[in-house]
Design an enzyme around this catalytic site. Structure first.
Site, PDB file in Angstrom:
ATOM      1  N   HIS A 247      12.572   3.668   7.221  1.00 33.06           N
ATOM      2  CA  HIS A 247      13.097   3.270   5.909  1.00 33.06           C
ATOM      3  C   HIS A 247      13.639   4.448   5.113  1.00 33.06           C
ATOM      4  O   HIS A 247      14.345   4.253   4.128  1.00 33.06           O
ATOM      5  CB  HIS A 247      12.040   2.492   5.114  1.00 33.06           C
ATOM      6  CG  HIS A 247      10.880   3.302   4.614  1.00 33.06           C
ATOM      7  ND1 HIS A 247       9.680   3.370   5.284  1.00 33.06           N
ATOM      8  CD2 HIS A 247      10.726   4.072   3.506  1.00 33.06           C
ATOM      9  CE1 HIS A 247       8.844   4.134   4.607  1.00 33.06           C
ATOM     10  NE2 HIS A 247       9.458   4.585   3.518  1.00 33.06           N
TER      11      HIS A 247
ATOM     12  N   ASP B   7       8.650   1.243  12.117  1.00 36.87           N
ATOM     13  CA  ASP B   7       9.199   2.037  11.014  1.00 36.87           C
ATOM     14  C   ASP B   7       9.226   3.523  11.360  1.00 36.87           C
ATOM     15  O   ASP B   7       8.904   4.385  10.534  1.00 36.87           O
ATOM     16  CB  ASP B   7       8.422   1.807   9.717  1.00 36.87           C
ATOM     17  CG  ASP B   7       9.197   2.277   8.485  1.00 36.87           C
ATOM     18  OD1 ASP B   7      10.425   2.090   8.461  1.00 36.87           O
ATOM     19  OD2 ASP B   7       8.578   2.839   7.568  1.00 36.87           O
TER      20      ASP B   7
ATOM     21  N   SER C 131       7.321   9.702   2.374  1.00 34.22           N
ATOM     22  CA  SER C 131       7.505   8.962   3.621  1.00 34.22           C
ATOM     23  C   SER C 131       8.117   9.813   4.719  1.00 34.22           C
ATOM     24  O   SER C 131       9.115  10.498   4.520  1.00 34.22           O
ATOM     25  CB  SER C 131       8.397   7.741   3.396  1.00 34.22           C
ATOM     26  OG  SER C 131       7.643   6.579   3.295  1.00 34.22           O
TER      27      SER C 131
END
Length: 355
Positions: free
Chosen positions: A92, A127, A204
């Site tokens: 993402h 992911d 992230s």
């Protein structure tokens, strides 16, 4: 936890679980390192020499391997996977809000130098994504080959809110956490580590390390304060990262077992509407034409109660059980149809072939 959402430049409504991905400001980042400590729980010294006194040594080992990744809509973090220029991050981080990947991104290294990175591949199921930069001799991180122990130390390094090389510390709070599917994460988030080390937007894809300096995973998501949570973050474990990264580098794609159905949880309202005796199980909303499920005789309206020997109480249970299987593997699936039950023998497909 209601849903998973991307933390993108355009903002959006607050949800219970937020992916710790892009920040709204992709501008210059400070080079200084900050050390933060969870306000709710302090990591205690571990038998293996862990605890806060070990943090500076971990940072010295791991920080050179952590990068900042900038895209057209924000930024995130990444970890040097191989010295040949391969970098791992969260999918993402390198995708827009429609899950379309950016072909190129800007990568900033710990020494402040920058270069362009090219996307090798993404895997939306886990992911995880891999980038490649045109540099060699990079300081590759050491990835752990097994899960950490609950209570052991975690050190998180990344670029939260654009603050490059920020360090936070905590402990492993739990293993094997599973998050239900959502519009932003239709495959759910399966088999994550949980930590109380602070994770924020921009973390992230950054490193989460243990007291020996091994990377035990990549920062993935956190429960924001608006949900009432304090210091609850989630990490994609190193085993998942390395497995997916190796497949992406080898072929550009990742193999995942596919059933070929659209399932939903059975709410009390659905149970009442369709006169279902219980809310346990995963209700099959539709079956894809030509899918493994259709070939095995599964029909819309079936309720999956067991998959490959594992009880299925909801959709998340089904996804967890499915993730443990391989394409072309045959599994038994127990379904309830009307007032009867039966066992279907399903030869699973490859998710890449079903899309």
């Amino acid at each position: 936890m209601k849903s998973i959402r991307l933390c993108a430049a355009a903002g959006g409504t607050a949800a219970a679980l937020a992916l710790a991905g892009c920040t709204g400001s992709p501008g210059p980042t400070p080079a200084s390192t900050q050390a933060q400590q969870s306000g709710s729980a302090s990591p205690t010294p571990q038998a293996d020499g862990g605890g806060l006194p070990a943090v500076p040594g971990v940072v010295k080992d791991v920080e050179p391997s952590v990068v900042t990744i900038r895209t057209d809509i924000g930024l995130g973090s990444g970890v040097i996977y191989r010295s040949d220029g391969s970098i791992v991050t969260d999918a993402h981080v390198v995708e827009d809000q429609q899950k379309q990947p950016f072909k190129t991104v800007q990568v900033q290294f710990a020494d402040g130098s920058q270069t362009q990175g090219t996307l090798v591949g993404v895997d939306d199921v886990t992911d995880v994504a891999v980038l490649k930069v045109g540099r060699t001799g990079l300081p590759a991180a050491r990835f752990a080959s097994s899960d950490p122990e609950v209570g052991s130390m975690t050190v998180v390094i990344g670029s939260p809110l654009g603050l490059a090389e920020t360090v936070t510390a905590g402990i492993v709070s739990s293993l094997h956490r599973n998050m239900p599917p959502s519009p932003e994460s239709p495959h759910g988030a399966i088999d994550l580590l949980q930590t109380d080390a602070p994770i924020s937007p921009g973390n992230s894809g950054g490193a989460v390390a243990d007291s020996s300096g091994q990377v035990i995973g990549l920062s993935e998501a956190y429960l924001p304060p608006s949900s009432g949570a304090v210091a609850i973050g989630f990490v994609t474990p190193s085993g998942t990262v390395t497995d997916v990264a190796d497949q992406l580098l080898a072929s550009g794609s990742v193999k995942h077992a596919a059933l070929g159905v659209v399932p939903t949880d059975i709410t009390p309202q659905l149970a009442q509407r369709f006169s279902l005796p219980t809310t346990a199980g995963a209700l099959v909303v539709s079956v894809s034409a030509g899918s493994p499920a259709e070939k095995a005789g599964m029909k819309a309206g079936d309720i999956i109660t067991k998959f490959a020997g594992a009880d299925v109480g909801n959709v998340t249970d089904l996804l967890v059980a499915l993730r443990k299987q391989n394409p072309d593997q045959q599994v038994d699936v127990d379904v309830r149809r009307g007032t009867g039950s039966q066992t279907l023998h399903v030869t699973l497909g490859n998710l890449a072939d079903q899309s």
